[in-house]
Design a protein around this motif. Structure first.
Motif, mmCIF file in Angstrom:
data_model
loop_
_atom_site.group_PDB
_atom_site.id
_atom_site.type_symbol
_atom_site.label_atom_id
_atom_site.label_comp_id
_atom_site.label_asym_id
_atom_site.label_seq_id
_atom_site.Cartn_x
_atom_site.Cartn_y
_atom_site.Cartn_z
ATOM 1 N N GLN A 143 9.090 26.952 38.816
ATOM 2 C CA GLN A 143 7.913 27.804 38.950
ATOM 3 C C GLN A 143 7.657 28.151 40.405
ATOM 4 N N SER A 172 10.147 30.785 41.505
ATOM 5 C CA SER A 172 9.795 32.138 41.045
ATOM 6 C C SER A 172 8.645 32.708 41.866
ATOM 7 N N SER A 193 9.254 43.844 35.994
ATOM 8 C CA SER A 193 9.900 42.647 35.456
ATOM 9 C C SER A 193 10.366 42.881 34.025
ATOM 10 N N ILE A 208 11.275 36.931 29.532
ATOM 11 C CA ILE A 208 11.385 35.881 30.553
ATOM 12 C C ILE A 208 10.725 34.607 30.044
ATOM 13 N N TYR A 209 10.942 33.546 30.786
ATOM 14 C CA TYR A 209 10.346 32.245 30.492
ATOM 15 C C TYR A 209 8.818 32.363 30.405
ATOM 16 N N THR A 255 6.867 31.725 33.548
ATOM 17 C CA THR A 255 6.998 32.814 34.526
ATOM 18 C C THR A 255 6.096 33.978 34.121
ATOM 19 N N TYR A 256 6.027 34.242 32.807
ATOM 20 C CA TYR A 256 5.167 35.315 32.312
ATOM 21 C C TYR A 256 3.706 35.040 32.687
ATOM 22 N N GLU A 283 15.873 37.653 33.862
ATOM 23 C CA GLU A 283 16.616 36.394 33.651
ATOM 24 C C GLU A 283 17.994 36.692 33.074
ATOM 25 N N ASP A 302 16.643 35.229 37.745
ATOM 26 C CA ASP A 302 16.522 33.807 37.416
ATOM 27 C C ASP A 302 17.783 33.434 36.630
ATOM 28 N N THR A 358 17.156 32.881 41.582
ATOM 29 C CA THR A 358 16.296 31.703 41.515
ATOM 30 C C THR A 358 16.806 30.777 40.417
ATOM 31 N N SER A 387 15.530 27.162 37.992
ATOM 32 C CA SER A 387 14.865 25.912 37.711
ATOM 33 C C SER A 387 16.006 24.902 37.661
#
Ligand SMILES: *Cc1c(COP(=O)(O)O)cnc(C)c1O
Length: 427
Positions: A85, A88, A104, A108-109, A112-113, A153, A182, A202, A204
């Motif tokens: 996080q 991002s 965007s 997305i995750y 992230t949203y 992503e 991502d 990016t 995680s």
């Protein structure tokens, strides 16, 4: 120097001990660093010399591990963060501020949203979400004069859509902004977005890179390919003097390949301090040493499970880009020729209630808010990570109310399949 293969970089990248030095990377568990004179320390504070002074900004263990990930992605500079996080947030906030706009992908995750649509919106940054499957015209129409970046992503969590990186990169570049990708689910083992035109990556690292559910972390890598100096009015933070460092201009002092990560370190780490602990960086590096070996097994298990589910009468749909006939199979063949990831998603007959019931009967797969672990785990996103979203928002990010996310670990595929089979029998 010889360019090593990816697996060799996973094992040996980032660190070459000298004679008599430790074989494993040293954990520098120190918040602070000693200097002989105030002048010497002053030069660090003016960004005139490289060095360590406080672990909120930089730590040698973290830099060693960031260097390995940088080599894996083929970038010019990289930094670790305390979480995905944080990565991002920094990646976007480093080049956008109040009054700016970001395009965007909507797929997305969930975290992230929320970060984009709620928290960063409150900071005055506006987001336009576009379907990853949009046409070039739709994508181009999303840009505004104040757009500062495009985000997507590689393989979206949990929708498992595959981003057409070249399509998104060329739209971004046509509008003079970078593409941030991502790359958490694919990892550089299966896709290196810079090779397809992405500018910033990016991660995680909490997921496959660590791979053992042991340490939270994130990473940002700069390709060094985006020329900020072509758009000085758009990126004043990189191209005009920073008053908080005696007027240093990042692009002049650190070059195109160093400006972005140096600014994120010098300003954002200084002010927000979302730093990974050196202990976690060490654990992350242990994971990286076997990343190329593990990804292969995760993908083999993913494909075997997806094939089993696809032919089961109680399964209504399966998302896995490795499956022939999957909506993203063609994109996967282009961007992920060696495999995608171990995460499969699917629905069962009977919808939401049946999904919850089915998951209760699984013995190997544990219900967890996690993916990409050595141990198989599963989640019902609509009741967990995505529960803040209404049905319309769920639909937009590709998450059906009955969707089950199943993350294949490193166990034997036949045991995972037997476990899924007995749980399906019970619904
Ligand atoms: C988990 C995840 C994140 C957030 O990472 P944390 O380490 O949990 O903060 C971001 N992007 C993707 C694709 C993820 O799977």
């Amino acid at each position: 120097m010889k360019e090593y293969s990816l697996g060799t970089k996973c094992v040996q990248g980032g660190y070459t001990p000298g004679n008599g030095e430790p074989r494993q990377i040293p954990i520098i568990q120190s918040t602070t660093f000693k200097y002989e004179t105030s002048e010497a320390m002053g030069r660090l504070f003016d960004l005139e010399e490289e060095g360590y002074f406080y672990s909120r900004l930089q730590n040698p263990t973290n830099d060693t591990v960031a260097r390995k990930i940088c080599e894996l992605e083929g970038g010019s500079a990289a930094m670790l963060t305390s979480s995905g996080q944080a990565a991002s947030f920094y990646a976007v906030f480093n080049i956008a501020s109040c009054g700016d706009h970001i395009v965007s992908s909507s797929s997305i995750y969930g975290g992230t949203y929320n970060l984009f649509a709620v928290t960063m919106k409150r900071m005055g940054i506006d987001f336009t979400f576009v379907s990853p499957d949009c046409t070039e015209e739709e994508l181009n129409a999303a840009f505004q004069p104040n757009t500062k970046a495009v985000f997507g992503e590689t393989i979206a969590n949990p929708a498992l859509t595959v981003l057409d990186i070249e399509k998104f990169a060329s739209a971004a570049h046509a509008h003079g902004v970078p593409l941030i990708v991502d790359n958490t689910f694919a990892t550089p083992v299966n896709c290196r977005p810079f090779e397809w035109g992405a500018d910033i990556v990016t991660h995680s690292t909490t997921k496959y890179m660590d791979g053992h559910a042991a340490g939270l972390g994130g990473c940002i890598v700069d390709s060094g390919n985006f020329d900020w100096t072509k758009y000085p009015e758009k990126y004043p933070g990189l191209c005009t003097p920073d008053d908080s460092y005696h007027g240093v201009i990042y692009t002049e002092r650190f070059g195109i390949g160093g400006a972005y990560i140096t600014k994120a370190t010098a300003q954002l780490m200084r002010d927000f301090g979302a730093m990974q602990s050196p202990q976690n960086a060490f654990i992350l590096n242990l994971g990286l040493e076997s990343l190329h070996v593990r990804m292969k097994r995760h993908c083999e298990n993913g494909l075997a499970v997806a094939k089993f589910l696809q032919q089961h009468e109680k399964v209504t749909y399966v998302n896995y880009c490795g499956l022939e006939g999957d909506a993203y199979h063609e994109l996967a063949e282009k961007y992920l020729p060696n495999g995608s990831c171990g995460v499969v998603s699917f629905g069962v007959k009977g919808g939401r209630k049946a999904a919850e019931n089915f998951m209760k009967h699984l013995k190997i797969a544990a219900i967890e808010t996690h993916v990409a672990d050595a141990r198989t785990c599963c989640l019902h996103p609509a009741s967990a990570t995505h529960r803040q979203m209404n049905d319309e928002e769920l639909e937009a990010c590709g998450v059906k109310p009955d969707l089950i996310r199943y993350s294949c670990g490193l166990e034997n595929a036949e045991d995972l399949i037997a476990d899924l089979s007995q749980a399906l029998e019970q619904i």
